[in-house]
Design a protein around this motif. Structure first.
Motif, PDB file in Angstrom:
ATOM      1  N   ASN A  51      45.768   2.058  22.288  1.00  0.00           N
ATOM      2  CA  ASN A  51      45.777   0.882  21.433  1.00  0.00           C
ATOM      3  C   ASN A  51      46.551  -0.230  22.117  1.00  0.00           C
ATOM      4  N   VAL A  52      46.376  -1.452  21.646  1.00  0.00           N
ATOM      5  CA  VAL A  52      47.059  -2.593  22.257  1.00  0.00           C
ATOM      6  C   VAL A  52      48.572  -2.435  22.144  1.00  0.00           C
ATOM      7  N   LEU A  53      49.051  -2.029  20.979  1.00  0.00           N
ATOM      8  CA  LEU A  53      50.484  -1.853  20.756  1.00  0.00           C
ATOM      9  C   LEU A  53      50.804  -0.370  20.611  1.00  0.00           C
ATOM     10  N   THR A  54      51.714   0.131  21.444  1.00  0.00           N
ATOM     11  CA  THR A  54      52.112   1.528  21.370  1.00  0.00           C
ATOM     12  C   THR A  54      53.639   1.642  21.410  1.00  0.00           C
ATOM     13  N   THR A  55      54.134   2.812  21.052  1.00  0.00           N
ATOM     14  CA  THR A  55      55.566   3.083  21.133  1.00  0.00           C
ATOM     15  C   THR A  55      55.812   4.254  22.071  1.00  0.00           C
ATOM     16  N   GLY A  56      57.045   4.339  22.572  1.00  0.00           N
ATOM     17  CA  GLY A  56      57.413   5.430  23.467  1.00  0.00           C
ATOM     18  C   GLY A  56      57.141   5.124  24.913  1.00  0.00           C
ATOM     19  N   SER A  57      55.956   4.571  25.177  1.00  0.00           N
ATOM     20  CA  SER A  57      55.560   4.224  26.542  1.00  0.00           C
ATOM     21  C   SER A  57      54.258   3.443  26.470  1.00  0.00           C
ATOM     22  N   ALA A  58      53.880   2.842  27.591  1.00  0.00           N
ATOM     23  CA  ALA A  58      52.542   2.271  27.682  1.00  0.00           C
ATOM     24  C   ALA A  58      51.562   3.438  27.562  1.00  0.00           C
TER      25      ALA A  58
ATOM     26  N   GLY B 233      51.335   5.136  24.801  1.00  0.00           N
ATOM     27  CA  GLY B 233      51.950   6.086  23.882  1.00  0.00           C
ATOM     28  C   GLY B 233      51.280   6.068  22.519  1.00  0.00           C
ATOM     29  N   ASP B 234      52.049   6.389  21.494  1.00  0.00           N
ATOM     30  CA  ASP B 234      51.515   6.439  20.136  1.00  0.00           C
ATOM     31  C   ASP B 234      51.236   5.034  19.616  1.00  0.00           C
ATOM     32  N   ALA B 235      50.123   4.884  18.920  1.00  0.00           N
ATOM     33  CA  ALA B 235      49.740   3.578  18.387  1.00  0.00           C
ATOM     34  C   ALA B 235      50.723   3.128  17.313  1.00  0.00           C
ATOM     35  N   VAL B 236      51.062   1.850  17.334  1.00  0.00           N
ATOM     36  CA  VAL B 236      51.857   1.272  16.254  1.00  0.00           C
ATOM     37  C   VAL B 236      50.945   1.156  15.036  1.00  0.00           C
ATOM     38  N   ALA B 237      51.390   1.715  13.927  1.00  0.00           N
ATOM     39  CA  ALA B 237      50.555   1.742  12.725  1.00  0.00           C
ATOM     40  C   ALA B 237      50.445   0.356  12.104  1.00  0.00           C
TER      41      ALA B 237
ATOM     42  N   THR C 264      54.955 -14.790  26.296  1.00  0.00           N
ATOM     43  CA  THR C 264      54.490 -13.726  27.173  1.00  0.00           C
ATOM     44  C   THR C 264      55.261 -12.443  26.870  1.00  0.00           C
ATOM     45  N   ALA C 265      54.526 -11.359  26.672  1.00  0.00           N
ATOM     46  CA  ALA C 265      55.136 -10.053  26.447  1.00  0.00           C
ATOM     47  C   ALA C 265      55.204  -9.284  27.770  1.00  0.00           C
ATOM     48  N   ALA C 266      56.300  -8.559  27.974  1.00  0.00           N
ATOM     49  CA  ALA C 266      56.485  -7.782  29.213  1.00  0.00           C
ATOM     50  C   ALA C 266      56.988  -6.387  28.865  1.00  0.00           C
ATOM     51  N   ASN C 267      56.354  -5.376  29.456  1.00  0.00           N
ATOM     52  CA  ASN C 267      56.740  -3.992  29.188  1.00  0.00           C
ATOM     53  C   ASN C 267      58.004  -3.565  29.916  1.00  0.00           C
ATOM     54  N   ALA C 268      58.391  -4.289  30.963  1.00  0.00           N
ATOM     55  CA  ALA C 268      59.562  -3.888  31.747  1.00  0.00           C
ATOM     56  C   ALA C 268      60.808  -3.798  30.880  1.00  0.00           C
ATOM     57  N   ASP C 269      60.935  -4.723  29.918  1.00  0.00           N
ATOM     58  CA  ASP C 269      62.081  -4.705  29.013  1.00  0.00           C
ATOM     59  C   ASP C 269      61.654  -4.885  27.558  1.00  0.00           C
ATOM     60  N   ASN C 270      60.341  -4.648  27.286  1.00  0.00           N
ATOM     61  CA  ASN C 270      59.808  -4.751  25.916  1.00  0.00           C
ATOM     62  C   ASN C 270      60.153  -6.099  25.289  1.00  0.00           C
TER      63      ASN C 270
ATOM     64  N   VAL D 115      58.327  -1.254  21.560  1.00  0.00           N
ATOM     65  CA  VAL D 115      56.884  -1.539  21.502  1.00  0.00           C
ATOM     66  C   VAL D 115      56.388  -1.958  22.879  1.00  0.00           C
ATOM     67  N   PHE D 116      55.292  -1.333  23.322  1.00  0.00           N
ATOM     68  CA  PHE D 116      54.647  -1.653  24.593  1.00  0.00           C
ATOM     69  C   PHE D 116      53.288  -2.294  24.327  1.00  0.00           C
TER      70      PHE D 116
END
Length: 217
Positions: free
Chosen positions: A29-36, A38-42, A169-175, A214-215
């Protein structure tokens, strides 16, 4: 030969069955938790973030200057409305956005009484490439009201997003979500307030209400 054909058929059926056990696992999914990935954000869940450690939110009178308002505390809260399969675009409703502990170095200004975001809620989209877009909701334009203490007394100035929307801009390096030099125009108020304001802020980590980062995928 029949044995080999039977084994081959059995293996193919097993592989097909396994691949169909959890089709969602094959597409993040576009938004996940735990990792890129990972589990979808509900949907209907809450995401929030404060300013990244060591940073401030600023509203300067020019894109390259350092004169204006600086806030050391800021936070946003949003509700996830949709979170489709990636690549795609998730949508959120920005329900809260606050600023506090603000100061100003504008000439004639002795302090900042308040910085208030008006006309919430706003619509926010987050795309797989990290593009974040904030647009007005039904209440009206993206708007902020600033109340300053000056040598001449208290003054109130209202600023609206010059382009009608904000881009980050969103970045996964530091969420994180970074907004840089987003322009606002003074729509009303004293000339003691600059005619334009350029807003910069970095929020991190963006997380769910239970603290999971959130990733974006």
């Amino acid at each position: 030969m029949r044995t080999r054909s039977l084994l081959t058929l059995t293996a193919a059926v097993a592989a097909f069955a396994l691949s169909g056990v959890s089709p969602a696992s094959a597409a993040d999914n576009v938004l996940t938790t735990g990792s890129a990935g990972g589990d979808a954000v509900a949907t209907n869940s809450t995401v929030t973030a404060s300013l990244a450690d060591g940073t401030t939110a600023t509203l300067y009178s020019s894109a390259t200057g350092s004169t204006g308002i600086t806030c050391t505390t800021s936070q946003f809260t949003a509700t996830v409305d949709s979170n489709p399969t990636a690549p795609g675009t998730a949508s959120e409703t920005l329900t809260g956005h606050t600023f506090s502990n603000c100061t100003s170095n504008n000439v004639g200004v002795t302090g900042v009484t308040s910085v208030t975001v008006n006309n919430l809620a706003y619509t926010t989209t987050v795309a797989s490439d990290g593009t974040v877009t904030v647009t007005p909701g039904s209440a009206g334009a993206i708007q902020t009201t600033v109340v300053l203490r000056t040598l001449l007394g208290s003054v109130t100035c209202v600023y609206q997003a010059t382009n009608g929307s904000l881009a980050g801009t969103a970045a996964n390096a530091d969420n994180s979500i970074q907004f840089t030099n987003q322009q606002f125009t003074r729509s009303s108020g004293s000339s003691l307030c600059p005619s334009s304001g350029f807003w910069t802020a970095k929020y991190a980590p963006v997380s769910t209400s239970d603290g999971a980062a959130v990733f974006v995928n």
